[in-house]
Design an enzyme around this catalytic site. Structure first.
Site, PDB file in Angstrom:
ATOM      1  N   HIS A 309      35.703  31.501  26.978  1.00  0.00           N
ATOM      2  CA  HIS A 309      35.944  31.180  27.886  1.00  0.00           C
ATOM      3  C   HIS A 309      35.175  32.100  29.480  1.00  0.00           C
ATOM      4  O   HIS A 309      34.932  32.626  29.257  1.00  0.00           O
ATOM      5  CB  HIS A 309      37.911  30.810  29.276  1.00  0.00           C
ATOM      6  CG  HIS A 309      38.153  31.903  28.755  1.00  0.00           C
ATOM      7  ND1 HIS A 309      38.121  32.498  30.497  1.00  0.00           N
ATOM      8  CD2 HIS A 309      38.653  33.028  27.624  1.00  0.00           C
ATOM      9  CE1 HIS A 309      38.742  33.990  29.894  1.00  0.00           C
ATOM     10  NE2 HIS A 309      39.309  33.695  28.330  1.00  0.00           N
ATOM     11  N   CYS A 328      40.512  36.470  22.857  1.00  0.00           N
ATOM     12  CA  CYS A 328      39.735  35.331  23.287  1.00  0.00           C
ATOM     13  C   CYS A 328      38.559  36.138  24.380  1.00  0.00           C
ATOM     14  O   CYS A 328      38.142  38.145  24.594  1.00  0.00           O
ATOM     15  CB  CYS A 328      40.468  34.618  24.203  1.00  0.00           C
ATOM     16  SG  CYS A 328      41.129  33.449  24.333  1.00  0.00           S
TER      17      CYS A 328
END
Length: 427
Positions: A309, A328
């Site tokens: 992201h 992440c």
């Protein structure tokens, strides 16, 4: 690109001082800001980014050749550690500079013709920059603690790293796909690959030591523009509750709402001195400036519940050590990354992407076909131009050496709380 150079005469240790040639259009496309060099001395020692993917037969072959060269270095006694050099810079004069020159010569970062002067001149500066580039450090040209500690990793440890990582590289020697993505966790780096060449490179933020990014293979299935972020239970307990105890306005300031089922409740109704908050759902509104995913989430379904992201915390990409997330991967220059993923689709041009971002509306887009993505752990490799790269064994998976300053800095975590989802909870 850099051309292959021969080993230095009797030493056999000056590892391929490269000669720059005019860049092709493809190479210029790789010259993103994070890779810019900023020195004009000793141009033959400059480091330019290869367009060879880290997962490729070419990289494996080059790494195997470098293993032989490092065996020779070790057989000749390796290199001596440097001391008293952590504050040296251009203009310094010290006996430590002489030892520094020799260290740089042995590893191929300084031409032996540069001599043995005790003065820290532009040639030493260029050699230090080259060394820093090969070890993933900011290329300041000045000595500091992290550079000294990287220099003082013994040659036999570096050899064992190369041998171990050749095995890892060999495990990816099959057909990885026509278009694919590589995430090299120790390097905190993302490469997009097309036609056996790197199309784009992106600095990344990856998992902290205690919240590691997993080694895995997955596929990019979807790009979510302007997503909500639903805070995972692990982050509510570890980060959000302690944060609210110190800063009661944190949720409101960061546009994070609390839901009991479908009913929104105000933060003042929650007992932050208990675990009551773990019973609720926390959702952050879309928004590039505050949302922990920035304006886009790249959906890669996997059993670990992690994804890639954007981030509003762009400053992390200028740091040496980008081990800052909860598992992440945060991607720099994410607009370019998304445009590459969505090539051939209605959302695949920069103008459309920018329009979607500015609209603030949730939009989901799929690539023409799912794109393989490989999250890897490569701490040492070489490229066909003869440039050898090393990164810290941040998760201690190599088992070949002592911790370095990189691990120390990473263990301290980010300076400020900046939540990053470690499971797949967005809507």
């Amino acid at each position: 690109m850099l051309t292959r150079a021969s080993l230095s005469g009797s030493l056999g240790l000056a590892l391929l001082a490269a000669v720059a040639i005019p860049a092709t259009a493809e190479e210029r496309s790789l010259a993103q800001a994070e890779w810019a060099q900023n020195y004009d001395s000793a141009s033959t020692m400059r480091v330019q980014r290869s367009n060879t993917p880290i997962l490729s037969p070419q990289t494996l072959a080059a790494t195997e050749q470098m293993i032989e060269r490092y065996r020779d270095i070790v057989a000749r006694g390796g290199w001596q550690p440097v001391s008293g050099a952590d504050r040296l810079r251009v203009g310094s004069k010290s006996p430590a500079v002489v030892a520094l020159r020799q260290r740089l010569i042995v590893s191929g970062d300084l031409d032996p013709a540069a001599g043995s002067s005790p003065v820290y001149d532009s040639y030493v500066d260029a050699g230090v920059r080259r060394f820093q580039a090969r070890h993933g450090l900011n290329q300041t040209g000045s000595m500091n603690l992290t550079t000294v500690q990287a220099m003082n990793v013994p040659a036999d440890v570096r050899l064992r790293q190369l041998e171990l990582n050749a095995v890892r590289l060999r495990s990816y020697s099959g057909n990885l796909g026509g278009r694919y993505v590589i995430v090299n966790i120790p390097a905190a780096l993302v490469e997009t690959v097309e036609g056996d060449h790197v199309a784009t490179r992106h600095a990344a933020g990856v998992g902290k030591i205690d919240r590691q990014s997993p080694i895995m293979n997955a596929k990019i299935q979807e790009v979510n523009f302007n997503p909500y972020w639903t805070v995972p239970a692990s982050i509510i307990k570890k980060d959000l509750i302690p944060k609210m105890q110190k800063e009661p306005s944190y949720l409101t300031d960061n546009k994070i709402r609390i839901f009991d089922g479908d009913r929104e409740i105000p933060p003042s109704q929650v007992n932050w001195r208990s675990d009551e908050a773990t019973r609720y759902r926390f959702r952050q509104d879309p928004g590039v400036d505050l949302n922990s995913m920035g304006f886009v989430r790249i959906n890669i379904p996997n059993p670990h519940g992690v994804y890639m992201h954007d981030t509003p915390a762009k400053g992390i990409f200028g740091d040496d050590f980008r081990f800052v997330s909860s598992g992440c991967v945060r991607v720099q220059n994410v607009r370019d990354y998304v445009a590459w993923i969505l090539q051939g689709t209605p959302q695949g041009n920069p103008e459309t992407i920018e329009s979607i971002i500015q609209s603030g509306q949730r939009v989901d887009a799929r690539p023409v076909a799912p794109i393989p993505v490989y999250w890897t752990y490569i701490t040492a490799w070489s490229t066909p131009d003869g440039l050898v790269q090393f990164r810290d064994d941040i998760y201690k998976r190599d088992g070949v050496g002592a911790p370095t300053a990189a691990m120390t800095a990473a263990a301290q975590g980010p300076r400020n709380f900046n939540p990053d989802a470690d499971d797949d909870q967005t809507n």
